[in-house]
Design a protein around this motif. Structure first.
Motif, PDB file in Angstrom:
ATOM      1  N   UNK A  38       0.771  -1.227   0.092  1.00 26.04           N
ATOM      2  CA  UNK A  38      -0.129  -0.045   0.033  1.00 26.04           C
ATOM      3  C   UNK A  38       0.856   1.202  -0.031  1.00 26.04           C
ATOM      4  N   UNK A  39       2.180   1.121   0.036  1.00 27.15           N
ATOM      5  CA  UNK A  39       2.995   2.286  -0.171  1.00 27.15           C
ATOM      6  C   UNK A  39       2.653   3.135  -1.400  1.00 27.15           C
ATOM      7  N   UNK A  40       2.787   4.477  -1.301  1.00 33.69           N
ATOM      8  CA  UNK A  40       2.519   5.275  -2.288  1.00 33.69           C
ATOM      9  C   UNK A  40       3.943   5.866  -2.940  1.00 33.69           C
ATOM     10  N   UNK A  41       4.385   5.351  -4.000  1.00 37.59           N
ATOM     11  CA  UNK A  41       5.507   5.506  -4.611  1.00 37.59           C
ATOM     12  C   UNK A  41       5.408   6.812  -5.320  1.00 37.59           C
ATOM     13  N   UNK A  42       6.522   7.659  -5.429  1.00 36.38           N
ATOM     14  CA  UNK A  42       6.858   8.911  -6.293  1.00 36.38           C
ATOM     15  C   UNK A  42       8.019   8.595  -6.657  1.00 36.38           C
ATOM     16  N   UNK A  43       8.087   9.415  -7.958  1.00 37.40           N
ATOM     17  CA  UNK A  43       9.561   9.223  -8.451  1.00 37.40           C
ATOM     18  C   UNK A  43      10.619   9.773  -7.629  1.00 37.40           C
ATOM     19  N   UNK A  44      11.944   9.434  -7.835  1.00 37.79           N
ATOM     20  CA  UNK A  44      13.190   9.888  -7.132  1.00 37.79           C
ATOM     21  C   UNK A  44      13.590  11.187  -7.884  1.00 37.79           C
ATOM     22  N   UNK A  45      14.177  11.910  -6.872  1.00 35.81           N
ATOM     23  CA  UNK A  45      14.548  13.150  -7.343  1.00 35.81           C
ATOM     24  C   UNK A  45      15.236  13.114  -8.731  1.00 35.81           C
ATOM     25  N   UNK A  46      14.938  13.789  -9.701  1.00 38.86           N
ATOM     26  CA  UNK A  46      15.675  13.513 -10.915  1.00 38.86           C
ATOM     27  C   UNK A  46      15.120  12.881 -11.846  1.00 38.86           C
ATOM     28  N   UNK A  47      14.137  12.171 -11.519  1.00 37.02           N
ATOM     29  CA  UNK A  47      13.455  11.407 -12.516  1.00 37.02           C
ATOM     30  C   UNK A  47      12.049  11.819 -12.820  1.00 37.02           C
ATOM     31  N   UNK A  48      11.503  11.427 -13.890  1.00 36.90           N
ATOM     32  CA  UNK A  48      10.266  12.085 -14.237  1.00 36.90           C
ATOM     33  C   UNK A  48       8.847  11.490 -13.947  1.00 36.90           C
ATOM     34  N   UNK A  49       9.206   9.899 -13.479  1.00 32.59           N
ATOM     35  CA  UNK A  49       8.049   9.238 -13.110  1.00 32.59           C
ATOM     36  C   UNK A  49       8.400   8.074 -12.486  1.00 32.59           C
ATOM     37  N   UNK A  50       7.449   7.209 -12.090  1.00 25.65           N
ATOM     38  CA  UNK A  50       7.835   6.231 -11.143  1.00 25.65           C
ATOM     39  C   UNK A  50       8.372   4.979 -11.951  1.00 25.65           C
ATOM     40  N   UNK A  51       7.879   4.827 -13.219  1.00 20.47           N
ATOM     41  CA  UNK A  51       8.641   3.825 -14.051  1.00 20.47           C
ATOM     42  C   UNK A  51       9.993   4.040 -14.234  1.00 20.47           C
TER      43      UNK A  51
END
Length: 70
Positions: A38-51
């Motif tokens: 259930x964790x809500x993933x967000x992009x890492x700094x410098x990345x544009x999206x979760x993929x």
């Protein structure tokens, strides 16, 4: 010309659960809820999206060497 891959296996950094997802071609995905914990993933700094941050394949714009979500 490189053929776009639209499937990417997203791995949750919290629990390690992996799920294969179809990437959108017209928008970036900024949030992804892990099916395992259930964790809500967000992009890492410098990345544009979760993929680009957690997937096995970068998003379609990055694959095409185009600006992403700009």
């Amino acid at each position: 010309m490189v053929e776009l891959q639209l499937q990417s296996a997203v791995t949750c950094p919290e629990c390690g659960h992996q799920s294969t997802e179809t990437m959108p071609t017209t928008a970036c995905q900024f949030f992804y809820e892990c099916i395992g914990c259930g964790a809500m993933l967000r992009p890492k700094p410098g990345d544009c999206c979760v993929f680009c941050s957690y997937g096995t394949v970068p998003c379609p714009p990055i694959q095409q060497q185009k600006p992403c979500c700009g």
